[in-house]
Each structure stands twice: as structure tokens, then as C-alpha cells.
Design a protein around this motif. Structure first.
Motif, mmCIF file in Angstrom:
data_model
loop_
_atom_site.group_PDB
_atom_site.id
_atom_site.type_symbol
_atom_site.label_atom_id
_atom_site.label_comp_id
_atom_site.label_asym_id
_atom_site.label_seq_id
_atom_site.Cartn_x
_atom_site.Cartn_y
_atom_site.Cartn_z
ATOM 1 N N PHE A 1 18.789 33.417 122.456
ATOM 2 C CA PHE A 1 19.687 34.505 122.835
ATOM 3 C C PHE A 1 19.072 35.347 123.955
ATOM 4 N N GLU A 2 17.800 35.677 123.820
ATOM 5 C CA GLU A 2 17.143 36.540 124.810
ATOM 6 C C GLU A 2 17.062 35.876 126.176
ATOM 7 N N GLU A 3 17.015 34.548 126.203
ATOM 8 C CA GLU A 3 16.977 33.825 127.474
ATOM 9 C C GLU A 3 18.321 33.889 128.198
ATOM 10 N N MET A 4 19.400 34.061 127.442
ATOM 11 C CA MET A 4 20.726 33.902 128.028
ATOM 12 C C MET A 4 21.576 35.166 128.056
ATOM 13 N N PHE A 5 21.358 36.088 127.100
ATOM 14 C CA PHE A 5 22.317 37.172 126.908
ATOM 15 C C PHE A 5 21.674 38.554 127.045
ATOM 16 N N PRO A 6 22.436 39.549 127.492
ATOM 17 C CA PRO A 6 21.936 40.924 127.517
ATOM 18 C C PRO A 6 21.858 41.478 126.092
ATOM 19 N N PRO A 7 21.065 42.540 125.883
ATOM 20 C CA PRO A 7 20.872 43.068 124.522
ATOM 21 C C PRO A 7 22.171 43.439 123.809
ATOM 22 N N THR A 8 23.119 44.019 124.539
ATOM 23 C CA THR A 8 24.365 44.423 123.884
ATOM 24 C C THR A 8 25.140 43.220 123.361
ATOM 25 N N LEU A 9 25.110 42.121 124.096
ATOM 26 C CA LEU A 9 25.808 40.923 123.645
ATOM 27 C C LEU A 9 25.057 40.258 122.493
ATOM 28 N N ILE A 10 23.740 40.309 122.524
ATOM 29 C CA ILE A 10 22.957 39.786 121.398
ATOM 30 C C ILE A 10 23.332 40.523 120.112
ATOM 31 N N ALA A 11 23.466 41.842 120.214
ATOM 32 C CA ALA A 11 23.855 42.628 119.042
ATOM 33 C C ALA A 11 25.243 42.214 118.552
ATOM 34 N N ARG A 12 26.164 41.980 119.490
ATOM 35 C CA ARG A 12 27.514 41.565 119.114
ATOM 36 C C ARG A 12 27.491 40.185 118.456
ATOM 37 N N LEU A 13 26.732 39.264 119.019
ATOM 38 C CA LEU A 13 26.633 37.927 118.440
ATOM 39 C C LEU A 13 26.046 37.968 117.033
ATOM 40 N N GLU B 1 26.616 37.613 111.225
ATOM 41 C CA GLU B 1 26.532 38.278 109.918
ATOM 42 C C GLU B 1 27.895 38.305 109.230
ATOM 43 N N ASP B 2 28.939 38.663 109.974
ATOM 44 C CA ASP B 2 30.282 38.719 109.391
ATOM 45 C C ASP B 2 30.728 37.358 108.883
ATOM 46 N N SER B 3 30.384 36.311 109.642
ATOM 47 C CA SER B 3 30.812 34.962 109.270
ATOM 48 C C SER B 3 30.151 34.472 107.986
ATOM 49 N N ARG B 4 29.118 35.169 107.572
ATOM 50 C CA ARG B 4 28.416 34.806 106.340
ATOM 51 C C ARG B 4 28.635 35.836 105.236
ATOM 52 N N SER B 5 29.552 36.739 105.450
ATOM 53 C CA SER B 5 29.868 37.778 104.472
ATOM 54 C C SER B 5 31.252 37.531 103.888
ATOM 55 N N MET C 1 34.931 38.409 105.635
ATOM 56 C CA MET C 1 35.884 37.327 105.853
ATOM 57 C C MET C 1 37.254 37.619 105.249
ATOM 58 N N LYS C 2 37.292 38.486 104.272
ATOM 59 C CA LYS C 2 38.571 38.816 103.630
ATOM 60 C C LYS C 2 39.456 39.669 104.528
ATOM 61 N N VAL C 3 38.847 40.435 105.434
ATOM 62 C CA VAL C 3 39.622 41.417 106.202
ATOM 63 C C VAL C 3 39.545 41.214 107.714
ATOM 64 N N LYS C 4 38.639 40.388 108.168
ATOM 65 C CA LYS C 4 38.413 40.250 109.613
ATOM 66 C C LYS C 4 39.619 39.607 110.297
ATOM 67 N N GLU C 5 40.087 40.226 111.376
ATOM 68 C CA GLU C 5 41.187 39.697 112.172
ATOM 69 C C GLU C 5 40.643 39.415 113.565
ATOM 70 N N TRP C 6 40.229 38.176 113.775
ATOM 71 C CA TRP C 6 39.493 37.839 114.987
ATOM 72 C C TRP C 6 40.271 38.149 116.254
ATOM 73 N N TRP C 7 41.540 37.779 116.272
ATOM 74 C CA TRP C 7 42.284 37.943 117.515
ATOM 75 C C TRP C 7 42.477 39.411 117.876
ATOM 76 N N SER D 1 33.512 30.281 114.883
ATOM 77 C CA SER D 1 32.905 29.716 113.679
ATOM 78 C C SER D 1 33.985 28.964 112.918
ATOM 79 N N PHE D 2 33.578 28.114 112.008
ATOM 80 C CA PHE D 2 34.535 27.351 111.224
ATOM 81 C C PHE D 2 35.023 28.130 110.005
#
Length: 269
Positions: free
Chosen positions: A213-225, A230-234, A238-244, A106-107
Motif C-alpha cells: 500500500f505504501e508503495e502505491m497509495f497516499p496515506p489518506t487512501l491507505i486509511a480508506r482501504l 475492516e468493514d468487509s470482515r465485520s 455488512m448488514k448495513v453497508k450500502e456500497w454504491w 470484495s466478494f
């Protein structure tokens, strides 16, 4: 997804391999060990990237082999992310229903928009999921446009990344999902679209993503996405997330062996 070589491509693969060996003897630029890396799958990727124009495919592949000798991409590590794990958001978070590695970015929250650092980061990420023996040859990229601004159009990072993919990782992109793009994203799209196979790109609105999402991804990955979205819009996340630091290690794919992503909760064969 494994690349399937068509019958009508076999002859051009043979010719391109022969031409590469002739060029090695004639010019002395290439090494035998480099040509040994050019499997049929590698050759067909470069042929397809240049619509089976043998001259153009030979030139493109030669440039990549020389680039790999100089850069040693398999050893590249993103220095920015080791100094600051909030530098870049692009990372692999699992695999799709076809076994392809899935990247999310995400940007919003990106703290390093330097073009060279972005290229270094992308190289490490792609080299992780495409070791020489990997049977799955393509990846999926979910680009969430939350946080996209005019500064992203000026930074040059997106164009540098797309040029890297186009020049040295041709035919690797299996699908690009552009999620929740604002109206002015069209400016960046006009710049980079010439470097992408447009048929592999889909623009998906946030409220209609579940069906895609359902066409391409398994349920566990959909939940992760959905958690990433959600995090990218919170503002709090965003204040604490360390992506790497949250990126799962991507194991080498071995035919018939199950892959386990501890962080993503995804497994596939």
C-alpha cells in the motif's frame, strides 16, 4: 498514468489510422465521428493489446467502435445499484500516487451476481473515470477476496467483467492487486488469467499489505482501504453497508487542476 507513445510506435499508429479510414470508405460500417474519437493514445492502446499486429488491432478497434455505437456506454447506468445500493461492491475510492483511479471490491456482501448486471455496473464505473479528455489512461483495482466462494466461480460475473475489460477497455488496467486469496481462488484465476496481462497482477497477503500500500497509495487512501478491508470482515458493517451510496463522485480530470474526493479524503494533481 498517462500513456507514453514510443518512437517505434508512431508509424504503426499512422498506418492503423489510415486503415480505419480506408475501411470506413470501403465497408461503410464506421462513421467519421467515431473515427474522430481515435486519438493516438486510443490507437496505441489497441496496437499494444494485439502486440502491434495491424490486422488484429484494426479488427478489435472496429468491434469496439460498433459496440460503443450500439451500447452507448457513456450513458449506461447500473440499474441494479439504483434499485439496491448493496448490489455491487466495485467502485472508485480515490487515486494512487500516480494519479490513477483506484477501485476496491470484495466478494462479501454482494447481493447481485448476475453477469449482465455486473457488466453494466463495470461499464458505468469505467466510463466515469475515463471521459474522452482524461489525461490519466489507466486504473488500479484492489480485489479483496474475502467472501469468495465456489458460487463466485459458477456465476460467470468475473469472467464477463474480464472479457469486457479485455475486449473494449484494452490497456486500461494499470495494476490489479488480489488481496487475501484463498487456495481455491486458483480455479477462477486459471479461467480469467488469459484475459489479463499477468505482469500487472500481484497477490498480496492480508498481513503484508501495508508495504505494498505504501508503495502505491497516499496515506489518506491507505486509511480508506484499511477501513474497507475492516468493514468487509465485520458482520455488523455488512448488514448495513450500502456500497454504491458511499462511492465518491469522480470529477473529470483537467491537466493542472487538483482533484478532490470528498468521501475519500484524497487529492492529487
Amino acid at each position: 498514468m498517462a500513456i507514453v507513445i514510443r518512437d517505434d510506435e508512431i508509424e504503426n499508429i499512422r498506418v492503423l489510422r489510415a486503415r480505419m479510414h480506408i475501411a470506413k470508405e470501403r465497408d461503410g460500417d464506421l462513421q467519421e465521428s467515431e473515427l474522430a474519437q481515435c486519438s493516438d493514445v486510443v490507437l496505441v492502446r489497441y496496437l499494444r493489446a494485439r502486440q502491434h499486429d495491424l490486422d488484429k488491432a484494426e479488427k478489435m478497434l472496429t468491434k469496439t467502435l460498433l459496440w460503443r455505437r450500439e451500447v452507448r456506454p457513456e450513458l449506461v447506468r447500473c440499474k441494479a445499484c439504483r434499485e439496491n445500493p448493496r448490489s455491487h461492491t466495485f467502485r472508485c475510492i480515490g487515486v494512487d500516487l500516480q494519479g490513477r483511479s483506484v477501485f476496491y471490491s470484495s466478494f462479501t456482501g454482494i447481493e447481485n451476481r448476475d453477469a449482465d448486471a455486473t457488466v453494466e455496473h463495470m461499464i458505468e464505473c469505467l466510463e466515469r473515470v475515463f471521459p474522452p479528455e482524461a489525461p490519466i489512461q489507466t486504473y488500479v483495482w484492489v480485489q479483496d477476496c474475502i467472501g469468495f466462494s465456489m458460487s463466485d466461480m459458477r456465476s460467470g460475473s468475473s469472467l464477463s467483467a474480464m472479457k469486457l475489460f479485455s475486449d473494449h477497455y484494452p490497456e486500461r488496467l494499470g495494476a490489479l492487486m488480489i488481496l487475501d486469496s484463498p487456495m481455491f481462488f486458483s480455479g477462477l484465476w486459471r479461467i480469467v488469467r488469459s484475459l489479463i496481462e499477468v505482469s500487472k497482477v500481484s497477490f498480496v497477503s492480508l498481513d503484508k499489505r501495508e508495504r505494498k500500500f505504501e508503495e502505491m497509495f497516499p496515506p489518506t487512501l491507505i486509511a480508506r482501504l484499511n477501513k474497507e478491508i475492516e468493514d468487509s470482515r465485520s458482520s455488523q458493517a455488512m448488514k448495513v453497508k450500502e456500497w454504491w451510496n458511499e462511492a465518491p463522485e469522480v470529477p473529470t480530470r483537467v491537466p493542472g487542476r487538483q482533484l478532490q474526493f470528498a468521501n475519500a479524503g484524497v487529492s492529487t494533481k
